[in-house]
Write a protein that holds these residues in place. Structure first.
Motif, PDB file in Angstrom:
ATOM      1  N   UNK A 221       0.840  -1.200   0.000  1.00 56.93           N
ATOM      2  CA  UNK A 221       0.000   0.000   0.000  1.00 56.93           C
ATOM      3  C   UNK A 221       0.882   1.260   0.000  1.00 56.93           C
ATOM      4  N   UNK A 222       1.837   1.279   0.912  1.00 55.81           N
ATOM      5  CA  UNK A 222       2.741   2.444   0.989  1.00 55.81           C
ATOM      6  C   UNK A 222       3.550   2.581  -0.284  1.00 55.81           C
ATOM      7  N   UNK A 223       4.067   1.428  -0.765  1.00 55.99           N
ATOM      8  CA  UNK A 223       4.900   1.486  -1.979  1.00 55.99           C
ATOM      9  C   UNK A 223       4.085   1.970  -3.173  1.00 55.99           C
ATOM     10  N   UNK A 224       2.876   1.447  -3.311  1.00 59.90           N
ATOM     11  CA  UNK A 224       2.085   1.809  -4.494  1.00 59.90           C
ATOM     12  C   UNK A 224       1.713   3.296  -4.481  1.00 59.90           C
ATOM     13  N   UNK A 225       1.422   3.817  -3.304  1.00 54.70           N
ATOM     14  CA  UNK A 225       1.099   5.257  -3.227  1.00 54.70           C
ATOM     15  C   UNK A 225       2.278   6.084  -3.753  1.00 54.70           C
ATOM     16  N   UNK A 226       3.486   5.718  -3.337  1.00 49.41           N
ATOM     17  CA  UNK A 226       4.672   6.469  -3.793  1.00 49.41           C
ATOM     18  C   UNK A 226       4.897   6.267  -5.282  1.00 49.41           C
ATOM     19  N   UNK A 227       4.706   5.025  -5.751  1.00 50.50           N
ATOM     20  CA  UNK A 227       4.954   4.709  -7.157  1.00 50.50           C
ATOM     21  C   UNK A 227       3.968   5.448  -8.065  1.00 50.50           C
ATOM     22  N   UNK A 228       2.735   5.561  -7.630  1.00 49.53           N
ATOM     23  CA  UNK A 228       1.726   6.274  -8.428  1.00 49.53           C
ATOM     24  C   UNK A 228       2.108   7.747  -8.557  1.00 49.53           C
ATOM     25  N   UNK A 229       2.683   8.261  -7.506  1.00 55.89           N
ATOM     26  CA  UNK A 229       3.064   9.668  -7.530  1.00 55.89           C
ATOM     27  C   UNK A 229       4.313   9.878  -8.386  1.00 55.89           C
ATOM     28  N   UNK A 230       5.258   8.928  -8.272  1.00 58.95           N
ATOM     29  CA  UNK A 230       6.537   9.089  -8.987  1.00 58.95           C
ATOM     30  C   UNK A 230       6.440   8.653 -10.448  1.00 58.95           C
ATOM     31  N   UNK A 231       5.483   7.789 -10.779  1.00 57.53           N
ATOM     32  CA  UNK A 231       5.331   7.343 -12.162  1.00 57.53           C
ATOM     33  C   UNK A 231       6.317   6.264 -12.559  1.00 57.53           C
ATOM     34  N   UNK A 232       6.668   5.387 -11.618  1.00 58.65           N
ATOM     35  CA  UNK A 232       7.647   4.334 -11.924  1.00 58.65           C
ATOM     36  C   UNK A 232       6.932   3.072 -12.419  1.00 58.65           C
ATOM     37  N   UNK A 233       6.990   2.845 -13.740  1.00 54.93           N
ATOM     38  CA  UNK A 233       6.226   1.751 -14.324  1.00 54.93           C
ATOM     39  C   UNK A 233       6.683   0.380 -13.829  1.00 54.93           C
ATOM     40  N   UNK A 234       8.019   0.158 -13.748  1.00 55.64           N
ATOM     41  CA  UNK A 234       8.430  -1.209 -13.433  1.00 55.64           C
ATOM     42  C   UNK A 234       8.090  -1.566 -11.979  1.00 55.64           C
ATOM     43  N   UNK A 235       8.192  -0.598 -11.079  1.00 52.56           N
ATOM     44  CA  UNK A 235       7.790  -0.889  -9.684  1.00 52.56           C
ATOM     45  C   UNK A 235       6.276  -1.117  -9.614  1.00 52.56           C
ATOM     46  N   UNK A 236       5.544  -0.327 -10.401  1.00 54.62           N
ATOM     47  CA  UNK A 236       4.079  -0.464 -10.440  1.00 54.62           C
ATOM     48  C   UNK A 236       3.714  -1.889 -10.861  1.00 54.62           C
ATOM     49  N   UNK A 237       4.339  -2.354 -11.928  1.00 51.35           N
ATOM     50  CA  UNK A 237       3.946  -3.672 -12.425  1.00 51.35           C
ATOM     51  C   UNK A 237       4.379  -4.776 -11.465  1.00 51.35           C
ATOM     52  N   UNK A 238       5.536  -4.585 -10.786  1.00 54.69           N
ATOM     53  CA  UNK A 238       5.951  -5.602  -9.788  1.00 54.69           C
ATOM     54  C   UNK A 238       4.941  -5.728  -8.660  1.00 54.69           C
ATOM     55  N   UNK A 239       4.476  -4.592  -8.163  1.00 53.22           N
ATOM     56  CA  UNK A 239       3.528  -4.637  -7.035  1.00 53.22           C
ATOM     57  C   UNK A 239       2.231  -5.312  -7.477  1.00 53.22           C
ATOM     58  N   UNK A 240       1.734  -4.919  -8.646  1.00 46.90           N
ATOM     59  CA  UNK A 240       0.461  -5.503  -9.120  1.00 46.90           C
ATOM     60  C   UNK A 240       0.569  -7.020  -9.233  1.00 46.90           C
TER      61      UNK A 240
END
Ligand code: PMV
Length: 336
Positions: A221-240
């Motif tokens: 949850x914490x990571x995804x909030x930061x990733x959505x703000x920063x726009x980091x695609x590869x971290x986004x896809x890893x979390x999903x």
């Protein structure tokens, strides 16, 4: 006779809600993306306000549906009549229809209860329908109908479990790159699930990995909030993808264990991994409690992904996929 008419979209969880306490309070927070085209339109007609007791009839897609009516009536007795005592002397007719095909693997409980909740809040007439309080109250009531429904009131990204576990709220800080995501909903099977979400949630009580799951969900949850703000695609896809894998791993490790994924679900996941590498497509898979796969894709890569899916359509039930987008807008259907 007064009538209230609203529509709301379905949503897809990125950090999953799996396991709950009394009153549909989730075991952990969750984050979702709200769809746009896959939605339910619901009308609430107040036929009379002078009944001895509450009475409900329910029509789905124009036809009277007794079995859904029973389930919905239970929700009224369990929650909505206490929340809105004025309803206790009402006779109501609820009519609902979905924009997506029946048995296509998309659960309609989220979009249905979100649209019904909007009708109920308008009926309560306590808040103006363009205020934040109106939506908060609708989200609270939608949660009592079906947990994940509380996220369908906002969009494109929604947090349930931020300021409260009782309702959801929109995520405001979102990078430009995540503002036009596509969701390709890949239908693997529309057969009825062997284990319902209700039973699945309850199997998290006493689950051997319960505590670890809560920890992981909070971290994601914490990571995804930061990733959505920063726009980091590869971290986004890893979390999903970790979230989707974990959800199904939790199901397999429940007592009794169960499997909702089909062989073709795994085949498609392998393909997605190849397409990502070979065709440089920004795509991530996520899966809810069923065999169907949602492919979340950057809008610039949607054409490439569509071609890949069309070439591999034999993996899909009736070669079918539904193209939607992560945006999410509720509508007062009286104004349309
Ligand atoms: O809202 P329910 O009770 O149908 O549960 C939804 C559970 C998942 O779809 C698997 C996850 C989620 O957060 O939506």
């Amino acid at each position: 006779m007064t009538e209230y008419r609203w529509s709301a979209p379905s949503n897809i969880a990125f950090v999953k809600y799996w396991g709950k306490k009394e009153q549909q309070i989730p075991m952990n927070g969750s984050i979702s993306g709200t769809l746009s085209h896959c939605r339910s339109k619901t009308s609430l007609k107040i036929l009379s306000t002078e009944q001895d007791q509450f009475h409900l009839e329910f029509y789905f897609a124009g036809e009277k549906n007794e079995s859904f009516a029973k389930k919905i009536e239970n929700k009224f007795h369990q929650y909505f009549l206490n929340e809105i005592p004025l309803l206790k002397n009402c006779s109501v007719r609820i009519e609902s229809e979905n924009s997506f095909p029946h048995s296509c693997g998309i659960a309609s409980s989220a979009s249905f209860y979100a649209s019904l909740a909007l009708c109920l809040v308008e009926f309560e007439a306590k808040y103006s329908s363009d205020s934040q309080e109106f939506l908060k109250r609708a989200s609270y009531l939608a949660r009592l109908g079906s947990g994940s429904a509380c996220r369908s009131l906002f969009g494109p990204f929604v947090l349930w479990g931020g300021e409260s576990m009782e309702y959801a709220e929109p995520i405001v800080k979102v990078h430009q790159d995540f503002k036009n995501l596509k969701d390709f909903i890949c239908l693997i099977s529309s057969e009825e699930k062997s284990v319902s979400s209700t039973l699945g949630h309850s199997l998290m009580d006493g689950h051997p990995y319960r505590d670890v799951r809560i920890e992981q969900a909070n971290m994601h949850l914490d990571q995804l909030k930061s990733v959505l703000e920063a726009g980091d695609w590869s971290k986004f896809s890893n979390i999903l993808e970790q979230e989707a894998n974990q959800l199904h791993a939790l199901m397999m490790c429940s007592t009794p264990g169960f499997f909702l994924l089909k062989e073709k679900s795994f085949e498609l996941i392998q393909k997605v991994r190849q397409w990502r590498e070979q065709n440089s497509i920004r795509v991530a898979y996520t899966i809810d409690a069923g065999p169907n796969i949602h492919l979340i894709c950057h809008s610039d890569d949607a054409d490439k992904l569509r071609v890949c899916l069309e070439e591999n359509s034999s993996l899909l039930e009736n070669c079918r996929f539904i193209e939607d987008e992560i945006s999410g807008v509720i509508r007062n259907e009286h104004e349309h």
